[in-house]
Design a protein around this motif. Structure first.
Motif, short mmCIF file in Angstrom:
data_model
loop_
_atom_site.label_atom_id
_atom_site.label_comp_id
_atom_site.label_asym_id
_atom_site.label_seq_id
_atom_site.Cartn_x
_atom_site.Cartn_y
_atom_site.Cartn_z
N LYS A 82 -7.69 9.58 -19.64
CA LYS A 82 -8.98 9.32 -19.00
C LYS A 82 -8.81 8.24 -17.94
O LYS A 82 -7.99 7.33 -18.08
N SER A 83 -9.59 8.38 -16.88
CA SER A 83 -9.51 7.42 -15.77
C SER A 83 -10.76 6.55 -15.73
O SER A 83 -11.85 6.99 -16.09
N TYR A 84 -10.57 5.29 -15.32
CA TYR A 84 -11.67 4.32 -15.21
C TYR A 84 -11.52 3.56 -13.90
O TYR A 84 -10.42 3.11 -13.56
N ASN A 85 -12.63 3.44 -13.18
CA ASN A 85 -12.63 2.65 -11.96
C ASN A 85 -12.80 1.18 -12.29
O ASN A 85 -13.67 0.81 -13.09
N LEU A 86 -11.97 0.34 -11.68
CA LEU A 86 -12.07 -1.10 -11.91
C LEU A 86 -13.28 -1.70 -11.18
O LEU A 86 -13.73 -2.80 -11.53
N LYS A 87 -13.78 -0.99 -10.19
CA LYS A 87 -15.02 -1.37 -9.51
C LYS A 87 -15.59 -0.12 -8.86
O LYS A 87 -14.88 0.89 -8.75
N PRO A 88 -16.85 -0.13 -8.46
CA PRO A 88 -17.46 1.09 -7.92
C PRO A 88 -16.63 1.68 -6.78
O PRO A 88 -16.22 0.98 -5.85
N GLY A 89 -16.37 2.98 -6.89
CA GLY A 89 -15.57 3.67 -5.89
C GLY A 89 -14.11 3.27 -5.91
O GLY A 89 -13.40 3.47 -4.91
N GLU A 119 0.82 -1.21 0.00
CA GLU A 119 0.00 0.00 0.00
C GLU A 119 0.86 1.26 0.00
O GLU A 119 0.56 2.23 -0.71
N GLU A 120 1.97 1.26 0.74
CA GLU A 120 2.81 2.44 0.81
C GLU A 120 3.76 2.55 -0.38
O GLU A 120 3.98 3.64 -0.92
N ASP A 121 4.31 1.42 -0.81
CA ASP A 121 5.34 1.46 -1.86
C ASP A 121 4.75 1.64 -3.26
O ASP A 121 5.36 2.29 -4.12
N PHE A 122 3.60 1.05 -3.52
CA PHE A 122 3.01 1.16 -4.86
C PHE A 122 2.04 2.35 -4.96
O PHE A 122 1.89 2.94 -6.01
N TYR A 123 1.38 2.63 -3.87
CA TYR A 123 0.46 3.76 -3.80
C TYR A 123 -0.50 3.78 -5.00
O TYR A 123 -0.56 4.73 -5.78
N SER A 124 -1.22 2.68 -5.16
CA SER A 124 -2.18 2.54 -6.27
C SER A 124 -3.58 2.36 -5.72
O SER A 124 -3.78 1.95 -4.57
N THR A 125 -4.55 2.69 -6.55
CA THR A 125 -5.96 2.44 -6.22
C THR A 125 -6.57 1.59 -7.31
O THR A 125 -5.92 1.30 -8.33
N PHE A 126 -7.82 1.19 -7.13
CA PHE A 126 -8.53 0.39 -8.12
C PHE A 126 -9.02 1.30 -9.25
O PHE A 126 -10.21 1.40 -9.54
N GLN A 127 -8.07 1.96 -9.86
CA GLN A 127 -8.36 2.89 -10.95
C GLN A 127 -7.24 2.78 -11.99
O GLN A 127 -6.07 2.64 -11.63
N VAL A 128 -7.61 2.82 -13.27
CA VAL A 128 -6.62 2.76 -14.34
C VAL A 128 -6.76 4.00 -15.21
O VAL A 128 -7.82 4.64 -15.25
N PHE A 129 -5.69 4.32 -15.94
CA PHE A 129 -5.67 5.50 -16.79
C PHE A 129 -5.31 5.07 -18.22
O PHE A 129 -4.42 4.24 -18.43
N GLN A 130 -6.01 5.64 -19.19
CA GLN A 130 -5.73 5.36 -20.59
C GLN A 130 -5.72 6.67 -21.38
O GLN A 130 -6.50 7.59 -21.10
N GLU A 131 -4.83 6.71 -22.36
CA GLU A 131 -4.77 7.89 -23.23
C GLU A 131 -5.65 7.67 -24.45
O GLU A 131 -5.56 6.66 -25.13
N GLU A 132 -6.53 8.63 -24.71
CA GLU A 132 -7.42 8.55 -25.87
C GLU A 132 -7.35 9.89 -26.61
O GLU A 132 -7.80 10.92 -26.09
N PHE A 133 -6.77 9.87 -27.78
CA PHE A 133 -6.61 11.05 -28.62
C PHE A 133 -5.92 12.19 -27.85
O PHE A 133 -6.33 13.35 -27.90
N GLY A 134 -4.86 11.80 -27.13
CA GLY A 134 -4.07 12.80 -26.41
C GLY A 134 -4.63 13.22 -25.07
O GLY A 134 -4.03 14.04 -24.37
N VAL A 135 -5.77 12.66 -24.67
CA VAL A 135 -6.40 13.01 -23.40
C VAL A 135 -6.31 11.80 -22.47
O VAL A 135 -6.66 10.68 -22.85
#
Length: 451
Positions: free
Chosen positions: A270-277, A252-268
């Motif tokens: 965008k974030s997506y939740n892998l599950k609600p919240g 939790e401290e070393d990776f500091y990640s959440t259940f959220q991923v980011f993708q680039e779409e046409f230079g923007v």
């Protein structure tokens, strides 16, 4: 010839109907048929013991029967409307312009969707060529090359894995993904190999399920995926996720990640939740397995669902055969792509000659030159003579490769008839001249010429 073909189209289905009639009218025959139906053995019940070559034959026979059935239906429709039948109604005839290849192909396949199960014939507008198989191969080759070009944006090429994957960009119309699926289906249906580099996961998804479900709301192309599947596409990402799973310190401290991923779409970004919240749920040692599984499922299933669903329906609009249930995902890949392994010695052993003997000086020169070619030139030779640089399921023997003696001047370049996998070779006087003319010919092999 047309009369004979129409007669075959009309009579073939009645052969099966006559067998069914015999069962209905003869009680003894019916009893025997029921007995054998109950105890009859079929290798198709055990597809794991059937070779890929045998499965290809089964699919070909099924395709031929469907082609005959569709041609017969077209004939009956014509006759019932008191229209004169013609040969063109027995085929899926596509007319395309080279400068507008994708748009023309999409329009033609959409407009003639009811004819997809007929034998395919392609005409390039403005070119005096009759398609006996060679133009069809070239159409597939050029269309695939254009659609999979990085600038086209439909597919992303991953250099580390040397394969293409579906772009996750959202759009309003996914018809071109359906076109690619239909192309793959037409290739299998017409026994043509394609130079497509999809990962094994794609073919697993293509058989999920192997037959299109009756309920259109049923999800398609969703399969159980793992890190091994992701590794075939994005090896670096898969390696990073494996490190997360095996990390022994404070995740939790070393990776500091959440259940959220980011993708680039046409230079923007965008974030997506892998599950609600998911943006508020930190990844820890306790939930990291769930995080990795959701991440892989998002990349390979959810983020490209609409693209792959269109691709799935395009493929099955042509190949909606129960014979697909015999195939494993890796066997579908072999049917679509053939084998990239070239064995030119096997080609030499199985080559037929017309006007030459295999001991003739020109033939000896030819094989000395070809066997000494680097791989890229050997592939160009195969493409020049057969319309594809891939080897079919049955190996080089299935190519039916032939070298014919050309009685033209030795100043001419070699000529190929891709419809018949035939190379017309003038009797060049020296090995150097043969090599020079052959390289020029196979390096300028795009298009159809008729002088």
């Amino acid at each position: 010839m047309l009369c004979s073909l129409l007669k075959l189209v009309l009579l073939f289905p009645h052969f099966h109907e006559s067998l069914n009639l015999t069962k209905k009218t003869n009680k003894r025959t019916t009893a025997v048929c029921h007995f054998w139906d109950s105890y009859m053995f079929s290798f198709c019940q055990y597809p794991f013991i059937i070779s890929i070559a045998a499965k290809k034959v089964i699919i070909q026979r099924d395709s031929e029967q469907q082609m005959i059935s569709m041609a017969r239906q077209s004939l009956v429709d014509k006759v019932s409307r008191r229209l004169r039948p013609d040969m063109n109604m027995l085929f899926l005839n596509l007319k395309v312009r080279r400068m507008h290849l994708v748009s023309d192909s999409l329009d033609e396949l959409t407009r003639k969707s009811a004819d997809l199960k007929k034998k395919l014939k392609v005409t390039f507008v403005g070119e005096a060529g009759l398609d006996m198989g060679g133009l069809t191969k070239e159409w597939f080759l050029l269309l695939i090359r254009q659609i999979f070009h990085p600038d086209y944006g439909m597919f992303t090429y991953h250099k580390d894995s040397h394969c293409h994957w579906f772009s996750s960009y959202k759009c309003d119309n996914y018809s071109e993904f359906r076109l690619v699926g239909a192309l793959m289906g037409l290739a299998v249906y017409n026994s043509i190999t394609l130079d497509i580099r999809f990962p094994p996961c794609c073919y697993k998804k293509l058989l999920s399920p192997p037959i299109v479900p009756c309920d259109q709301n049923t999800p398609v192309g969703i399969s159980d995926v793992s890190l091994d599947d992701l590794c075939h596409i994005m090896p670096e990402l898969a390696h990073g996720l494996r490190e997360l799973l095996s990390y022994e310190d404070n995740v939790e401290e070393d990776f500091y990640s959440t259940f959220q991923v980011f993708q680039e779409e046409f230079g923007v970004i965008k974030s997506y939740n892998l599950k609600p919240g998911g943006d508020k749920i930190p990844v820890s040692a306790q939930n990291r397995k769930e995080y990795v599984q959701l991440y892989v499922d998002f990349i390979l299933n959810k983020s490209i669902y609409k693209q792959f669903a269109a691709f799935y329906y395009g493929f099955h609009s042509v190949c909606d055969s129960y014979a697909l249930m015999l195939l494993r995902p890796e066997e579908v890949e072999i049917l679509v792509c053939g084998s990239p392994e070239l064995d030119m010695y096997a080609l030499q052993r199985n080559t037929q000659y017309d006007g030459y003997l295999k001991t003739d000086l020109t033939i000896r020169y030819f094989w000395e030159v070809v066997l000494g070619f680097p791989l890229d030139l050997q592939k160009k030779l195969l493409h020049f003579t057969t319309g594809s640089d891939r080897v079919p399921v049955g190996g080089m023997a299935d190519l039916n490769f032939k070298i014919s003696k050309s009685e033209t001047s030795t100043n001419w370049l070699p000529v190929a008839h891709t419809c018949f996998n035939q190379l017309c070779l003038p009797p060049y006087k020296s090995k150097k001249e043969l090599k020079q003319k052959l390289i020029i010919g196979i390096s300028n092999a795009e298009g159809f010429g008729l002088e």
